[in-house]
Design a protein around this motif. Structure first.
Motif, short mmCIF file in Angstrom:
data_model
loop_
_atom_site.label_atom_id
_atom_site.label_comp_id
_atom_site.label_asym_id
_atom_site.label_seq_id
_atom_site.Cartn_x
_atom_site.Cartn_y
_atom_site.Cartn_z
N TRP A 141 1.13 -23.16 -34.95
CA TRP A 141 0.47 -24.64 -35.43
C TRP A 141 0.44 -25.46 -34.22
O TRP A 141 1.25 -25.48 -33.35
CB TRP A 141 1.23 -24.99 -36.58
CG TRP A 141 1.57 -24.34 -37.74
CD1 TRP A 141 2.51 -23.18 -37.95
CD2 TRP A 141 0.91 -24.40 -39.05
NE1 TRP A 141 2.40 -22.65 -39.17
CE2 TRP A 141 1.61 -23.40 -39.93
CE3 TRP A 141 -0.08 -25.01 -39.71
CZ2 TRP A 141 1.08 -23.00 -41.13
CZ3 TRP A 141 -0.62 -24.79 -40.89
CH2 TRP A 141 0.05 -23.70 -41.57
N TYR A 166 0.54 -29.91 -33.75
CA TYR A 166 0.82 -30.95 -34.43
C TYR A 166 0.55 -32.56 -33.72
O TYR A 166 0.09 -32.17 -32.66
CB TYR A 166 2.43 -31.13 -34.56
CG TYR A 166 3.22 -31.71 -33.55
CD1 TYR A 166 3.49 -32.86 -33.36
CD2 TYR A 166 4.04 -30.68 -32.75
CE1 TYR A 166 4.34 -33.62 -32.41
CE2 TYR A 166 4.59 -31.26 -31.66
CZ TYR A 166 4.95 -32.55 -31.41
OH TYR A 166 5.75 -32.85 -30.43
N CYS A 191 1.17 -36.53 -34.10
CA CYS A 191 1.95 -37.69 -34.67
C CYS A 191 1.74 -38.83 -33.67
O CYS A 191 2.99 -39.08 -32.85
CB CYS A 191 3.51 -37.35 -34.86
SG CYS A 191 4.51 -38.63 -35.76
N GLU A 250 2.36 -35.17 -29.85
CA GLU A 250 1.50 -33.93 -29.97
C GLU A 250 2.20 -32.80 -29.35
O GLU A 250 2.99 -32.90 -28.24
CB GLU A 250 0.02 -33.79 -29.68
CG GLU A 250 0.00 -34.20 -28.04
CD GLU A 250 -1.80 -34.16 -27.95
OE1 GLU A 250 -2.39 -34.64 -28.79
OE2 GLU A 250 -2.33 -34.35 -26.67
N THR A 264 12.23 -34.10 -41.36
CA THR A 264 10.86 -33.83 -41.44
C THR A 264 10.71 -33.07 -42.79
O THR A 264 11.45 -32.17 -43.03
CB THR A 264 10.34 -32.82 -40.45
OG1 THR A 264 10.69 -33.58 -39.04
CG2 THR A 264 8.89 -32.59 -40.41
N GLN A 307 -3.61 -26.84 -43.45
CA GLN A 307 -2.70 -27.66 -42.65
C GLN A 307 -1.65 -27.91 -43.45
O GLN A 307 -1.36 -27.80 -44.51
CB GLN A 307 -3.41 -29.12 -41.99
CG GLN A 307 -3.84 -29.93 -43.30
CD GLN A 307 -4.66 -31.01 -42.60
OE1 GLN A 307 -4.99 -31.22 -41.47
NE2 GLN A 307 -4.75 -32.08 -43.27
N THR A 360 1.13 -31.23 -44.09
CA THR A 360 0.97 -32.62 -43.79
C THR A 360 2.43 -33.44 -44.42
O THR A 360 3.16 -32.61 -45.26
CB THR A 360 0.03 -33.75 -44.64
OG1 THR A 360 0.01 -33.23 -45.93
CG2 THR A 360 -1.27 -33.17 -44.15
N LEU A 405 2.83 -37.00 -40.10
CA LEU A 405 2.74 -35.89 -39.23
C LEU A 405 1.70 -34.98 -39.55
O LEU A 405 1.60 -34.81 -41.06
CB LEU A 405 4.16 -35.19 -39.13
CG LEU A 405 4.36 -34.03 -38.31
CD1 LEU A 405 3.85 -34.35 -36.98
CD2 LEU A 405 5.42 -33.16 -38.46
N ILE A 436 -0.19 -31.11 -39.16
CA ILE A 436 0.06 -29.94 -38.53
C ILE A 436 -1.04 -28.87 -38.55
O ILE A 436 -1.34 -28.89 -40.29
CB ILE A 436 1.48 -29.26 -38.71
CG1 ILE A 436 2.43 -30.18 -38.39
CG2 ILE A 436 1.61 -27.95 -37.97
CD1 ILE A 436 3.93 -29.63 -38.58
#
Length: 126
Positions: A34, A36, A38, A47, A96, A104, A106, A118, A120
């Motif tokens: 993935w 990400y 943020c 990122e 997290t 995705q 979230t 965040l 992803i």
């Protein structure tokens, strides 16, 4: 009496064998590579990449920051379809919690600087 025994067996024993299979299915939904974002986070944390791997009743999370530094997720758990984990960054715990929405993930990260959003996204395998 045999029918009652069979019914009780099906009601109490069979679900015990299906619960681990359901947990594995949730875990496999998160597996893969993935990226990400943020953007509330400071550089180089805003990122990077996330690798999630499930194997033998354990889910491993590795985050690679934009600068190439990697951190491993601790206390990784999948509960109610959500993935949660902690990472230690500059001596602080960042908690997290992510929910899968389509292709995705979230969620929110709880940092010493506050709560941040965040996102992803699954990497294309092509």
């Amino acid at each position: 009496m045999k029918k009652l025994s069979l019914v009780l067996f099906l009601l109490f024993i069979v679900p015990l064998y299906t619960i681990p299979a359901i947990a594995v299915d949730f875990a496999s939904e998160f597996d893969g590579s993935w990226t990400y974002e943020c953007y509330d986070a400071p550089y180089p944390y805003h990122e990077g990449a996330v690798l999630i791997v499930s194997k033998e009743k354990e889910t491993l999370v590795t985050i690679t920051l934009k600068n190439g530094q990697s951190v491993s997720g601790k206390n990784v758990a999948i509960k109610d379809g959500n993935l949660s984990f902690d990472v230690y960054v500059e001596g602080s715990v960042v908690k997290t919690v992510l929910e899968k929405k389509g292709a995705q993930l979230t969620g929110k990260v709880n940092t010493p600087e506050g709560i941040m959003t965040l996102v992803i996204k699954k990497k294309d395998n092509a």
